[in-house]
Design a protein around this motif. Structure first.
Motif, PDB file in Angstrom:
ATOM      1  N   VAL A 224       0.845  -1.196   0.000  1.00 32.49           N
ATOM      2  CA  VAL A 224       0.000   0.000   0.000  1.00 32.49           C
ATOM      3  C   VAL A 224       0.884   1.251   0.000  1.00 32.49           C
ATOM      4  CG1 VAL A 224      -1.940  -1.119   1.176  1.00 32.49           C
ATOM      5  CG2 VAL A 224      -0.179   0.057   2.533  1.00 32.49           C
ATOM      6  N   ASP A 225       0.359   2.290  -0.626  1.00 31.23           N
ATOM      7  CA  ASP A 225       1.037   3.602  -0.585  1.00 31.23           C
ATOM      8  C   ASP A 225       0.644   4.311   0.712  1.00 31.23           C
ATOM      9  OD1 ASP A 225       2.345   3.688  -3.221  1.00 31.23           O
ATOM     10  OD2 ASP A 225       0.287   3.562  -3.986  1.00 31.23           O
ATOM     11  N   TYR A 226       1.648   4.869   1.382  1.00 28.61           N
ATOM     12  CA  TYR A 226       1.410   5.451   2.715  1.00 28.61           C
ATOM     13  C   TYR A 226       2.057   6.825   2.829  1.00 28.61           C
ATOM     14  CZ  TYR A 226       1.734   6.008   7.826  1.00 28.61           C
ATOM     15  OH  TYR A 226       1.658   6.466   9.101  1.00 28.61           O
ATOM     16  N   ASN A 227       1.254   7.752   3.327  1.00 25.84           N
ATOM     17  CA  ASN A 227       1.761   9.090   3.604  1.00 25.84           C
ATOM     18  C   ASN A 227       1.279   9.473   5.004  1.00 25.84           C
ATOM     19  OD1 ASN A 227       3.075  11.576   2.262  1.00 25.84           O
ATOM     20  ND2 ASN A 227       1.243  12.420   3.215  1.00 25.84           N
ATOM     21  N   PRO A 228       2.167   9.445   6.030  1.00 22.55           N
ATOM     22  CA  PRO A 228       1.721   9.783   7.385  1.00 22.55           C
ATOM     23  C   PRO A 228       1.080  11.165   7.435  1.00 22.55           C
ATOM     24  CG  PRO A 228       3.925   8.861   7.433  1.00 22.55           C
ATOM     25  CD  PRO A 228       3.602   9.119   5.997  1.00 22.55           C
ATOM     26  N   ALA A 229       0.063  11.306   8.284  1.00 23.51           N
ATOM     27  CA  ALA A 229      -0.589  12.608   8.444  1.00 23.51           C
ATOM     28  C   ALA A 229       0.418  13.646   8.937  1.00 23.51           C
ATOM     29  CB  ALA A 229      -1.746  12.484   9.431  1.00 23.51           C
ATOM     30  N   LYS A 230       0.275  14.865   8.437  1.00 18.01           N
ATOM     31  CA  LYS A 230       1.128  15.999   8.820  1.00 18.01           C
ATOM     32  C   LYS A 230       2.594  15.735   8.511  1.00 18.01           C
ATOM     33  CE  LYS A 230      -1.984  17.227  12.605  1.00 18.01           C
ATOM     34  NZ  LYS A 230      -2.103  17.498  14.063  1.00 18.01           N
ATOM     35  N   SER A 231       2.838  15.138   7.358  1.00 18.65           N
ATOM     36  CA  SER A 231       4.229  14.860   6.990  1.00 18.65           C
ATOM     37  C   SER A 231       4.574  15.400   5.608  1.00 18.65           C
ATOM     38  CB  SER A 231       4.495  13.350   7.022  1.00 18.65           C
ATOM     39  OG  SER A 231       3.708  12.692   6.053  1.00 18.65           O
ATOM     40  N   MET A 232       3.784  16.349   5.137  1.00 14.36           N
ATOM     41  CA  MET A 232       4.078  16.977   3.856  1.00 14.36           C
ATOM     42  C   MET A 232       4.354  18.457   4.095  1.00 14.36           C
ATOM     43  SD  MET A 232       3.896  14.569   1.545  1.00 14.36           S
ATOM     44  CE  MET A 232       3.647  15.388  -0.021  1.00 14.36           C
ATOM     45  N   MET A 233       5.410  18.948   3.470  1.00 10.53           N
ATOM     46  CA  MET A 233       5.738  20.361   3.615  1.00 10.53           C
ATOM     47  C   MET A 233       4.628  21.213   3.020  1.00 10.53           C
ATOM     48  SD  MET A 233       8.665  20.451   5.137  1.00 10.53           S
ATOM     49  CE  MET A 233       9.350  22.054   4.793  1.00 10.53           C
ATOM     50  N   PRO A 234       4.248  22.309   3.660  1.00  5.83           N
ATOM     51  CA  PRO A 234       4.823  22.826   4.907  1.00  5.83           C
ATOM     52  C   PRO A 234       4.011  22.459   6.138  1.00  5.83           C
ATOM     53  CG  PRO A 234       3.521  24.535   3.904  1.00  5.83           C
ATOM     54  CD  PRO A 234       3.358  23.309   3.030  1.00  5.83           C
ATOM     55  N   TRP A 235       3.239  21.360   6.091  1.00  8.04           N
ATOM     56  CA  TRP A 235       2.370  20.997   7.205  1.00  8.04           C
ATOM     57  C   TRP A 235       3.013  19.924   8.081  1.00  8.04           C
ATOM     58  CZ3 TRP A 235       0.471  20.985   2.065  1.00  8.04           C
ATOM     59  CH2 TRP A 235      -0.241  22.134   1.719  1.00  8.04           C
ATOM     60  N   CYS A 236       4.248  20.103   8.434  1.00  3.37           N
ATOM     61  CA  CYS A 236       4.919  19.126   9.294  1.00  3.37           C
ATOM     62  C   CYS A 236       4.265  19.099  10.671  1.00  3.37           C
ATOM     63  CB  CYS A 236       6.395  19.467   9.441  1.00  3.37           C
ATOM     64  SG  CYS A 236       7.383  19.122   7.965  1.00  3.37           S
ATOM     65  N   GLY A 237       4.326  17.953  11.318  1.00  4.26           N
ATOM     66  CA  GLY A 237       3.750  17.803  12.649  1.00  4.26           C
ATOM     67  C   GLY A 237       3.456  16.368  13.008  1.00  4.26           C
ATOM     68  N   ALA A 238       3.950  15.425  12.206  1.00  8.65           N
ATOM     69  CA  ALA A 238       3.713  14.007  12.492  1.00  8.65           C
ATOM     70  C   ALA A 238       4.421  13.602  13.779  1.00  8.65           C
ATOM     71  CB  ALA A 238       4.207  13.149  11.329  1.00  8.65           C
ATOM     72  N   THR A 239       3.762  12.715  14.537  1.00 14.14           N
ATOM     73  CA  THR A 239       4.345  12.191  15.768  1.00 14.14           C
ATOM     74  C   THR A 239       4.283  10.664  15.752  1.00 14.14           C
ATOM     75  OG1 THR A 239       2.209  12.450  16.872  1.00 14.14           O
ATOM     76  CG2 THR A 239       3.767  14.251  17.125  1.00 14.14           C
ATOM     77  N   LEU A 240       4.970  10.065  16.690  1.00 14.50           N
ATOM     78  CA  LEU A 240       5.173   8.624  16.639  1.00 14.50           C
ATOM     79  C   LEU A 240       3.891   7.816  16.858  1.00 14.50           C
ATOM     80  CD1 LEU A 240       7.028   6.214  16.390  1.00 14.50           C
ATOM     81  CD2 LEU A 240       7.564   6.439  18.838  1.00 14.50           C
ATOM     82  N   GLN A 241       3.092   8.144  17.875  1.00 18.68           N
ATOM     83  CA  GLN A 241       1.946   7.305  18.193  1.00 18.68           C
ATOM     84  C   GLN A 241       0.954   7.190  17.034  1.00 18.68           C
ATOM     85  OE1 GLN A 241       1.534   5.435  21.232  1.00 18.68           O
ATOM     86  NE2 GLN A 241       0.184   4.472  19.722  1.00 18.68           N
ATOM     87  N   PRO A 242       0.599   8.281  16.329  1.00 17.84           N
ATOM     88  CA  PRO A 242      -0.287   8.118  15.167  1.00 17.84           C
ATOM     89  C   PRO A 242       0.299   7.221  14.089  1.00 17.84           C
ATOM     90  CG  PRO A 242      -0.263  10.405  15.860  1.00 17.84           C
ATOM     91  CD  PRO A 242       0.816   9.722  16.637  1.00 17.84           C
ATOM     92  N   VAL A 243       1.612   7.289  13.896  1.00 17.02           N
ATOM     93  CA  VAL A 243       2.239   6.424  12.886  1.00 17.02           C
ATOM     94  C   VAL A 243       2.189   4.968  13.348  1.00 17.02           C
ATOM     95  CG1 VAL A 243       4.367   5.924  11.625  1.00 17.02           C
ATOM     96  CG2 VAL A 243       3.713   8.306  12.066  1.00 17.02           C
TER      97      VAL A 243
END
Length: 551
Positions: A272-291
């Motif tokens: 599957v193609d995966y893009n963690p939430a809040k991991s695209m510039m300029p909306w950075c903000g991804a954290t470990l637990q959601p991933v």
């Protein structure tokens, strides 16, 4: 001037004061000998305030139009004492006076030193007696003229004239036209002026304090601004590191890794193609637990995941989640260096890739994609893209001694023999929706495209090509493409059922696009962009997983 005349003048003034005759201007006032009006009220000065101590010399000192003794003598005796003038002039030039004492040499600018007659008259304000006079006039050398002595008008004049004078020390008497500059001059401010000065000082002090505080605040703000940008990428803070507590007194909260498998899920998808939430510039903000939460679901439907870039720590967080869940022996990852026209973007992504490989090694890496749809967007030429892939492959070999497939993912129309010649394998984004194909025929159309575009263009290494994207949007149903492709959950289920198990049986590698809905992709020109996920944005399953298992 004769002593008798001076005595007569003093006697006349004292008589006038005692009779309160100064209510009307005297002849002396009409001649301009001293000011008659009060400087504030304009009234005539009271003679009663002058009577006890004033002398004719003091009166002459308070006048704006100073009269010489000779002019005063002329007013009373109609005589001219030119001889006395001459005598005084000679005395001031250094001759002996009548008592046989030598006088000091006059300073330049005073009588005898080149000054004008008017200057000499104004400087004669310091005189209190005549050297050859037998009349003793008492002058307080330190006392400032005040309204009780000269009247308000005279006091104002005395203040403007600079205050008191001190008698010379040679003979105990002042000499005509002689002023001593070394004597301090004092003036007293009025109550109004004192209050005004005090208020001005307080205001100035307050302004200084405010200015200093503003300067300190500006410096502190700039310093905090620079400190807050430390370790940020393009001004955006990296996600917190769970291994480094933000509060040193509180230990880090361990991530939640235990979960109960969902019986509705099975490993039916190749990848599957995966893009963690809040991991695209300029909306950075991804954290470990959601991933980690995402990987709990992904690991139940596939053993392979493909990422889209290196920004915002998405690769680092993905590997952390895999390790936290104990999936490092089974899960494989395709890493992607995002490539566009900006060389700075490429270099940042390139450097991050090798930092991740240095940290986690290469065992979980299933391939490295240098860009996604670069040729389709015309961000780089084929030659430029080929050079980038070659450089990355050489660096991996030299740093790790491993052979990891390096390629570039692009649309099916770019799957050519020219791209194959510079790639380790071909990976194509093949979407039946954008071909205008109905959902019922989407599976067959996709497999035919794979065979005609990817398998038909072998690479130098002979590696089997991969469908890097295939899927169907679940909404909105109004976004019909070329009259044949209609979004919707039912049509999405039709494509999944028709393609997934058939591709698995044929041994065709593919990555389903995509793991979860991404509402941030809202695009009026392409309204279906946010709705391609197997799961919705909250991780809720949208379709029924096919009853087959991927190789």
């Amino acid at each position: 001037m004769s002593p008798n005349v001076l005595a007569a003048v003093d006697a006349r003034l004292r008589a006038s004061a005692s009779n309160n005759s100064l209510r009307e201007p005297s002849p002396l006032l009409r001649q301009g000998a001293f000011p008659a009006n009060n400087s504030r009220s304009g009234s005539v000065s009271k003679a009663s305030s002058m009577a006890p101590v004033i002398t004719h010399h003091q009166m002459l000192q308070t006048s704006d139009a100073i009269m010489s003794r000779e002019q005063l003598y002329d007013m009373f005796d109609k005589d001219d004492d030119e001889d006395m003038d001459e005598k005084n002039r000679k005395n001031n030039e250094g001759d002996m006076d009548a008592t046989g004492h030598y006088l000091r040499t006059p300073r330049p600018g005073f009588a005898g030193g080149g000054s004008s007659t008017r200057s000499s008259r104004r400087n004669s304000m310091a005189s209190s007696t005549v050297a050859d006079s037998d009349i003793e006039l008492v002058v307080n050398p330190r006392k400032q003229f005040s309204s009780s002595t000269l009247g308000k008008g005279s006091a104002a004049f005395a203040a403007s004239a600079g205050g008191t004078r001190r008698a010379p020390y040679e003979s105990g008497s002042l000499h005509n036209d002689e002023v001593y500059s070394d004597i301090p001059m004092t003036t007293e401010k009025s109550a109004w002026l004192k209050n005004k000065s005090s208020a001005t000082r307080k205001y100035s002090s307050l302004c200084c304090v405010i200015g200093i505080l503003m300067f300190i605040g500006a410096v502190a703000g700039i310093t905090l601004g620079f400190m807050s940008r430390k370790d940020k990428v393009d001004g955006l803070a990296p996600p917190p590191n769970p291994d480094k507590p933000t509060n040193p007194l509180r230990p880090p909260t361990p991530p939640v890794t235990q979960f109960t498998p969902d019986p509705n899920l099975r490993k039916a998808f190749y990848g599957v193609d995966y893009n963690p939430a809040k991991s695209m510039m300029p909306w950075c903000g991804a954290t470990l637990q959601p991933v980690i939460n995402d990987m709990m679901l992904i690991s139940q439907i596939t053993n392979r995941v493909r990422l889209y870039g290196m920004d915002c720590n998405q690769a680092d967080l993905t590997f952390q989640a895999i390790n936290a869940l104990g999936l490092n022996k089974t899960m494989q990852v395709i890493l992607t260096i995002w490539v566009d026209k900006n060389q700075t973007t490429y270099q940042r992504q390139h450097d991050t890739l090798f930092q991740v490989l240095d940290t986690y090694g290469t065992d979980m890496v299933n391939g490295i994609s240098v860009g996604n749809e670069v040729l389709f967007r015309k961000d780089r030429s084929l030659a430029e893209l080929g050079a980038l892939m070659k450089a990355v492959k050489a660096e991996i070999t030299s740093r790790y001694g491993k052979t990891i497939p390096v390629f570039s993912s692009d649309v099916g129309g770019e799957m050519t023999s020219e791209l194959a010649s510079v790639s380790d394998m071909l990976q194509g984004n093949i979407h039946p929706y954008f071909s205008g194909t109905p959902a019922a025929g989407a599976a067959n159309w996709t497999i035919n495209e794979y065979e005609n575009k990817i398998t038909a263009n072998p690479t130098p290494l002979g590696l089997k090509g991969v469908i890097s994207e295939v899927g169907w949007p679940s909404a909105p149903e109004s976004a019909v493409y070329l009259q044949g492709s209609i979004p919707g959950l039912a049509n999405m289920q039709t494509v999944v059922d028709g393609f997934v198990c058939q591709a698995n049986a044929a041994g065709i590698p593919y990555y389903w696009f995509e793991f979860k809905d991404e509402p941030w992709k809202v695009n009026p020109d392409v309204p279906v962009e946010p709705y391609w996920g197997i799961f919705d944005k909250d991780g809720k399953l949208k379709i029924k997983i096919p009853d087959c298992i991927a190789p």
